[in-house]
Scaffold this motif. Sequence first.
Motif, PDB file in Angstrom:
ATOM      1  N   ASP A  87       2.566  -0.137   2.970  1.00 21.57           N
ATOM      2  CA  ASP A  87       2.250   0.392   4.257  1.00 21.57           C
ATOM      3  C   ASP A  87       1.575  -0.538   4.982  1.00 21.57           C
ATOM      4  OD1 ASP A  87       3.948   2.722   3.662  1.00 21.57           O
ATOM      5  OD2 ASP A  87       2.578   3.600   2.580  1.00 21.57           O
ATOM      6  N   GLY A  88       1.191  -1.881   4.981  1.00 25.99           N
ATOM      7  CA  GLY A  88       0.474  -2.485   5.603  1.00 25.99           C
ATOM      8  C   GLY A  88      -1.202  -2.385   5.072  1.00 25.99           C
ATOM      9  N   VAL A  89      -1.960  -3.011   6.042  1.00 27.77           N
ATOM     10  CA  VAL A  89      -3.474  -3.007   5.652  1.00 27.77           C
ATOM     11  C   VAL A  89      -4.085  -1.683   5.241  1.00 27.77           C
ATOM     12  CG1 VAL A  89      -4.556  -2.923   7.936  1.00 27.77           C
ATOM     13  CG2 VAL A  89      -5.680  -4.020   6.039  1.00 27.77           C
ATOM     14  N   ARG A  90      -4.933  -1.764   4.229  1.00 28.87           N
ATOM     15  CA  ARG A  90      -5.677  -0.379   3.749  1.00 28.87           C
ATOM     16  C   ARG A  90      -6.827   0.100   4.711  1.00 28.87           C
ATOM     17  NH1 ARG A  90      -6.147  -0.798  -2.571  1.00 28.87           N
ATOM     18  NH2 ARG A  90      -7.165   1.167  -2.166  1.00 28.87           N
ATOM     19  N   PRO A  91      -6.617   1.067   5.475  1.00 26.28           N
ATOM     20  CA  PRO A  91      -7.807   1.298   6.527  1.00 26.28           C
ATOM     21  C   PRO A  91      -9.381   1.243   5.945  1.00 26.28           C
ATOM     22  CG  PRO A  91      -5.678   2.579   7.109  1.00 26.28           C
ATOM     23  CD  PRO A  91      -5.585   1.949   5.743  1.00 26.28           C
ATOM     24  N   GLU A  92      -9.281   2.103   4.645  1.00 32.96           N
ATOM     25  CA  GLU A  92     -10.653   2.394   3.778  1.00 32.96           C
ATOM     26  C   GLU A  92     -11.330   1.149   3.474  1.00 32.96           C
ATOM     27  OE1 GLU A  92      -7.626   2.400   0.592  1.00 32.96           O
ATOM     28  OE2 GLU A  92      -7.553   2.945   2.776  1.00 32.96           O
ATOM     29  N   LEU A  93     -10.444   0.197   3.282  1.00 31.83           N
ATOM     30  CA  LEU A  93     -10.943  -1.248   2.435  1.00 31.83           C
ATOM     31  C   LEU A  93     -11.057  -2.190   4.116  1.00 31.83           C
ATOM     32  CD1 LEU A  93      -8.447  -1.851  -0.483  1.00 31.83           C
ATOM     33  CD2 LEU A  93     -10.758  -1.247  -0.271  1.00 31.83           C
ATOM     34  N   LEU A  94     -10.538  -1.890   4.940  1.00 33.30           N
ATOM     35  CA  LEU A  94     -10.787  -2.497   6.255  1.00 33.30           C
ATOM     36  C   LEU A  94     -12.202  -1.983   6.786  1.00 33.30           C
ATOM     37  CD1 LEU A  94      -9.789  -4.534   8.693  1.00 33.30           C
ATOM     38  CD2 LEU A  94      -8.852  -2.542   9.733  1.00 33.30           C
ATOM     39  N   GLU A  95     -12.274  -0.707   6.755  1.00 23.73           N
ATOM     40  CA  GLU A  95     -13.528  -0.245   7.336  1.00 23.73           C
ATOM     41  C   GLU A  95     -14.844  -0.701   6.295  1.00 23.73           C
ATOM     42  OE1 GLU A  95     -14.971   3.936   9.275  1.00 23.73           O
ATOM     43  OE2 GLU A  95     -13.720   4.136   7.324  1.00 23.73           O
ATOM     44  N   PRO A 124       1.149  -6.530  11.757  1.00 29.90           N
ATOM     45  CA  PRO A 124       1.666  -5.023  11.654  1.00 29.90           C
ATOM     46  C   PRO A 124       3.080  -4.825  11.430  1.00 29.90           C
ATOM     47  CG  PRO A 124       0.012  -5.284  13.549  1.00 29.90           C
ATOM     48  CD  PRO A 124       0.657  -6.606  13.327  1.00 29.90           C
ATOM     49  N   LEU A 125       3.769  -5.876  11.749  1.00 26.72           N
ATOM     50  CA  LEU A 125       5.359  -5.566  11.772  1.00 26.72           C
ATOM     51  C   LEU A 125       5.912  -6.796  10.776  1.00 26.72           C
ATOM     52  CD1 LEU A 125       7.718  -3.926  12.839  1.00 26.72           C
ATOM     53  CD2 LEU A 125       8.013  -5.759  14.615  1.00 26.72           C
ATOM     54  N   PHE A 126       6.621  -6.311   9.776  1.00 26.13           N
ATOM     55  CA  PHE A 126       7.103  -7.250   8.834  1.00 26.13           C
ATOM     56  C   PHE A 126       6.075  -8.557   8.479  1.00 26.13           C
ATOM     57  CE2 PHE A 126      10.826  -6.066  11.720  1.00 26.13           C
ATOM     58  CZ  PHE A 126      11.206  -4.819  10.853  1.00 26.13           C
ATOM     59  N   GLN A 127       5.119  -8.013   7.876  1.00 21.45           N
ATOM     60  CA  GLN A 127       3.863  -8.965   7.446  1.00 21.45           C
ATOM     61  C   GLN A 127       4.244 -10.103   6.634  1.00 21.45           C
ATOM     62  OE1 GLN A 127       1.903  -9.441   4.545  1.00 21.45           O
ATOM     63  NE2 GLN A 127      -0.078  -9.867   5.342  1.00 21.45           N
ATOM     64  N   ASN A 128       3.890 -11.166   7.036  1.00 24.31           N
ATOM     65  CA  ASN A 128       4.011 -12.308   6.252  1.00 24.31           C
ATOM     66  C   ASN A 128       2.854 -12.573   5.030  1.00 24.31           C
ATOM     67  OD1 ASN A 128       4.625 -15.180   5.317  1.00 24.31           O
ATOM     68  ND2 ASN A 128       4.340 -16.248   7.313  1.00 24.31           N
ATOM     69  N   PRO A 129       3.311 -12.524   3.835  1.00 25.69           N
ATOM     70  CA  PRO A 129       4.600 -12.610   3.276  1.00 25.69           C
ATOM     71  C   PRO A 129       5.256 -11.308   2.813  1.00 25.69           C
ATOM     72  CG  PRO A 129       2.863 -13.102   1.593  1.00 25.69           C
ATOM     73  CD  PRO A 129       2.251 -12.744   2.929  1.00 25.69           C
ATOM     74  N   THR A 130       4.344 -10.417   2.639  1.00 22.42           N
ATOM     75  CA  THR A 130       5.075  -9.054   2.069  1.00 22.42           C
ATOM     76  C   THR A 130       6.144  -8.462   2.632  1.00 22.42           C
ATOM     77  OG1 THR A 130       3.499  -7.499   2.932  1.00 22.42           O
ATOM     78  CG2 THR A 130       2.634  -8.565   1.161  1.00 22.42           C
ATOM     79  N   GLY A 131       6.364  -8.499   4.194  1.00 25.52           N
ATOM     80  CA  GLY A 131       7.413  -7.667   4.711  1.00 25.52           C
ATOM     81  C   GLY A 131       6.949  -6.407   5.301  1.00 25.52           C
ATOM     82  N   ALA A 132       5.752  -5.954   4.906  1.00 28.50           N
ATOM     83  CA  ALA A 132       5.409  -4.699   5.143  1.00 28.50           C
ATOM     84  C   ALA A 132       5.173  -4.369   6.630  1.00 28.50           C
ATOM     85  CB  ALA A 132       3.757  -4.382   4.488  1.00 28.50           C
ATOM     86  N   VAL A 133       5.475  -3.088   7.037  1.00 30.31           N
ATOM     87  CA  VAL A 133       5.346  -2.557   8.193  1.00 30.31           C
ATOM     88  C   VAL A 133       4.022  -1.713   8.270  1.00 30.31           C
ATOM     89  CG1 VAL A 133       6.083  -1.090  10.240  1.00 30.31           C
ATOM     90  CG2 VAL A 133       7.434  -2.946   8.890  1.00 30.31           C
ATOM     91  N   LEU A 134       3.073  -1.782   8.941  1.00 30.14           N
ATOM     92  CA  LEU A 134       1.961  -0.766   9.205  1.00 30.14           C
ATOM     93  C   LEU A 134       2.252   0.523   9.236  1.00 30.14           C
ATOM     94  CD1 LEU A 134      -1.262  -0.618   8.939  1.00 30.14           C
ATOM     95  CD2 LEU A 134      -1.365  -1.083  11.441  1.00 30.14           C
ATOM     96  N   ALA A 135       2.070   1.437   8.536  1.00 30.48           N
ATOM     97  CA  ALA A 135       2.478   2.794   8.797  1.00 30.48           C
ATOM     98  C   ALA A 135       2.191   3.682   9.820  1.00 30.48           C
ATOM     99  CB  ALA A 135       2.126   3.639   7.528  1.00 30.48           C
ATOM    100  N   PRO A 136       2.915   4.649  10.379  1.00 31.97           N
ATOM    101  CA  PRO A 136       2.394   5.269  11.597  1.00 31.97           C
ATOM    102  C   PRO A 136       0.927   5.785  11.550  1.00 31.97           C
ATOM    103  CG  PRO A 136       4.696   5.789  10.944  1.00 31.97           C
ATOM    104  CD  PRO A 136       4.035   4.913   9.929  1.00 31.97           C
TER     105      PRO A 136
END
Length: 478
Positions: free
Chosen positions: A229-237, A252-264
């Motif tokens: 689901d993209g970057v983990r907010p708790e770890l970002l904080e 945030p969109l189709f992250q390189n390389p994982t292809g993840a989309v940042l969750a709503p």
Amino acid sequence: MQERSSVGELVEQLRRELDRYPPGGKLPSSRSLVERFRMSPVTVSRALAQLAAEGLVVTRPGAGAFRAQPRTAPAPAGDTSWQEVALSADGAADLVPRSVDASGVLVSLAAPPPGVIEFNGGYLHPSLQPERAMAAALSRAGRRPGAWGRPPMEGLPELREWFARSIGGSVTAAGVLITAGGQSALTTALRALVPPGAPVLVESPTYPGMLAIARAAGLRPVPVPVDADGVRPELLEDAFRATGAPAFVCQPLFQNPTGAVLAPGRRAEVLRIAREAGAFVVEDDFVRRLVHEDAGPLPRPLAADDPDGVVVHVSSLTKATSPSFRVSALAARGPVLERLRAIQVVDTFFVPRPLQEAALELVGSPAWPRHLRTLSAELKARRDAMTGALALHLPEFSLPHVPSGGYHLWPRLPDGTDESALTSAALRAGVALTPGRPYFSAEPPAAHLRLSFAAVAGTGEITEGVRRLRTACDEVPA
């Protein structure tokens, strides 16, 4: 592709025949070459131009082509050993390193040898590029009044407006700068936001080109893990709190390389965390136009939901067109915009006006939406072909996430796999790979590969490439 092959064949034939003519002797006319080899005038013209570029032929307008005079003996090589001292003296004390490691970038830029299937490519195969539409746009652009004059430093107003509409929200043309490709835009953004020697937060894994930019500027990339689901907010904080970093770079969109989309549910969290840290978010929206046919509605860019100027947005046309169509945009709000503008002017002055005019012609033509629809369907077909081939031939590869956009997959390799050994074995088997290690700014949790399905000729080549990869895996012990 047929045209390029014909040019190469004709060049080889003419090169073999050059000894028939004395230096300064005239070659057969273009018309006679067209008739003799049954090739188009364009092919003949390109072949002669290539021989002229190699210094074997001299072309004279209105007179024809002539064999060039023999080259003089090259001058003896000089002694450049003094540079080892000049380039390294006191280098350890440099805040910004004078040597740059581009190895992670070169993996996806280097063309593999003939016959090798290109699973390492970072751009569209020529068959997927809108070559005719780009050529027509460039031709029309060259005839525009003032097309070869100096453009506004910030970029053509109409092109800035087009990018602003593409981003959405309350972004306006006044907040957009036209830049020469996404790599250039990211370089400008990091120079503007992060002083040398400071930390910068990055997704883990992330694009090696961005890590190279950061390190070349003397920055310290600090990894923040990404999941499905993209970057983990708790770890970002936690990372902002621990480092005091002034910026976080993300896709945030189709992250390189994982292809993840940042969750709503994480989008607002990321902006809140950065705002409370007094930091910027550099949003690299690099493949929004490489969405797959089955993706559904896309989330808006983070910049569209950012009234406070937290986001510095990067958007580019390059990935959806051609590696040489280097037109992109930087969007920002507030005082940072002037800093971005100043750095860009000092570094590059401006993006050449003919290229900006061509971009306007391209995105304003009926061919543009047709190209994007065709590309969307073709990328889905290629993705499905690669996932199917991996499941059949390499079931031991773990592929927990299949993206609905972008141009690659990110399989995890079996525990104990030697990435380097597998990459070498694959090249011997006839397929070029991108190992996963350069995508991590710290120790990776496991071995991975990034497999591109956009740089190959079609689904048949994808299937053959995976078959060759199976052969390479059998050669490398786990």
